[in-house]
Enzyme design. Sequence first.
Site, PDB file in Angstrom:
ATOM      1  N   CYS B  85       0.807  -1.220   0.000  1.00  0.00           N
ATOM      2  CA  CYS B  85       0.000   0.000   0.000  1.00  0.00           C
ATOM      3  C   CYS B  85       0.837   1.266   0.000  1.00  0.00           C
ATOM      4  CB  CYS B  85      -0.945  -0.029   1.199  1.00  0.00           C
ATOM      5  SG  CYS B  85      -1.839  -1.583   1.300  1.00  0.00           S
ATOM      6  N   CYS B 212     -13.556  -0.712   7.598  1.00  0.00           N
ATOM      7  CA  CYS B 212     -12.588  -1.168   6.593  1.00  0.00           C
ATOM      8  C   CYS B 212     -12.736  -0.374   5.301  1.00  0.00           C
ATOM      9  CB  CYS B 212     -12.803  -2.640   6.265  1.00  0.00           C
ATOM     10  SG  CYS B 212     -12.911  -3.727   7.696  1.00  0.00           S
ATOM     11  N   LYS B 334     -11.002   5.095   3.269  1.00  0.00           N
ATOM     12  CA  LYS B 334     -12.315   4.542   3.601  1.00  0.00           C
ATOM     13  C   LYS B 334     -13.365   4.880   2.546  1.00  0.00           C
ATOM     14  CE  LYS B 334     -15.876   2.901   5.829  1.00  0.00           C
ATOM     15  NZ  LYS B 334     -16.668   2.758   4.601  1.00  0.00           N
ATOM     16  N   HIS B 338      -9.130   3.025  -2.098  1.00  0.00           N
ATOM     17  CA  HIS B 338      -7.760   2.592  -1.864  1.00  0.00           C
ATOM     18  C   HIS B 338      -7.248   1.710  -3.012  1.00  0.00           C
ATOM     19  CE1 HIS B 338      -4.144   1.291  -0.058  1.00  0.00           C
ATOM     20  NE2 HIS B 338      -4.582   0.286   0.667  1.00  0.00           N
TER      21      HIS B 338
END
Lengths: 136, 391
Positions: B85, B212, B334, B338
């Site tokens: 990430c 998540c 969120k 992502h």
Amino acid sequence: MEYKLPFKEYDKALRKNKLMGLQCRDCGKVTCPPTMACSGCGGTNLDVRQLTGAGKVVTFSTCYVAARGHEAELPYTVVLIELDEGPWIMGNLIDIDPRKVTMDVIGKRATLSYKVFPRDEFSAGDAARPAFCILR
Amino acid sequence: MRRVAVIGTGHSKFMFNSEKTSTEMMAETALDALREANVQPKDVQAFFLGNAWGDFEEGQATLQTYIANEIGCFNIPATRVEGACSSGTMAAREAFVWITSGLYDIVLVGGVERATTLPVPLATRVFATCADSRYEYPLGFIYPASFGMLCHLYSKTHGIPLPRLKEMMAGVSVQSHEYAMKNPYAQIQKPLTKEDVLNSPMIATPLQLHDCCPFTDGAAAIVLAAEDIAKKLVEKPVYIAGVGQASAGRISSQADYYPRIRARELSSQQAYKMAGLTPQDIDVCELHDCFSIAAIIAAECLGFFEFGTAGAAWEKGATRADGKIPINISGGLKAKGHPVGATGVGQICEITYQLRGQLAEQGRQVEGAKYGITDTMGADGVVTNVILAAQ
């Protein structure tokens, strides 16, 4: 320089319920699972030694979703255990209903057992994995 | 050390189920960035691409070389940077380092991911390839459980009862959705209440679905240039004032620091030192809220709040656009989304917009922002930070 405690040796021992680690002759720190250099001082003056496999629960999480290949195990609990010799190790928590694991489990004494991960298409073979039981 | 500026940005809409390939998404945003920078493809001397899992998502490795040639940057050195990430931010840091070295003057940075081609169980498996494959993955490791463990430990360490902590965490997700609704690039544009969060399905205790971030497709690009060239090309370059990057071992090896993230503290301290700034000087922050608890821990490790207090700060509005330290005014991972390799490059675009002062129309401009920081954390502790300055 030769790797003191390769995965193959560690894995073989775990399948006999023996947890192997490394102890640094210079700083005394115990490293487990193994690494090339001491997790404390970075030195390589290490002795292989058997650990007790006993410790206490640091934290946990119960999984209700899984990666492909682990679905049949759901739900299951993942824990971090602080071993009596110092290092933390990740494992599963067994002999307890995963749905009923709460923060009360933190700090409880636990002892080593093991399960085998059979392998999947992205892994380099099967692997023993630590599984801990809470001492009652 | 010569200064480096962001002179162009390109940003795709972040989404589920992109009909465009990674190459197409990346090519479009790259050309948008070059156009904004007044740079021709032939002027680009190198390309750094953040991409984590093209191999799995499209059966396409070495995306970087195809993209460079696809956009007319023929035969230039093209390098893929992989740090889960953090890949995109790492690509930006690489470009920054090469320009400061004097080897290059103009470099293109991209980030792309098309994670929603993967069915969720496979995506979960692919993301978990970042865990220690021999000692931690085999027990059924998934990243939600990793942050679930952090969350329980955070509750214990700071003496915040779990139900209370979960309320604070819900507030983090609610704020992100609110700002994402004002961001046209955001993946999820619908309101969210605390009740929605606390009633959503359990993923890995104590994290529920709305703690998540989603899986996302998207791309982002920036053009970086040496200061003297930047000033000739654009009216308002935004400068990179500092960068930092740090790594960590497997999760169990981080025993001495958990629930603090040591790599984040080290990386951000490098960036603050290089910039000659402190956390108090930062006006706006985009940080890695892959999970609600991750945002709280990140805000503390970056130095904005005392340990154990960030959740309450979110509740009091300290992280809103008009608060003490505005955080994730884009909607964050969120709700903005992502797209792993693109996330860090997208954060740099977002801070650039804030420092140029161009977000008033969207109703989410941080007034008078002069300094901003970005933050991404990949795998078990691959952290990269970039500090940007308006002048």
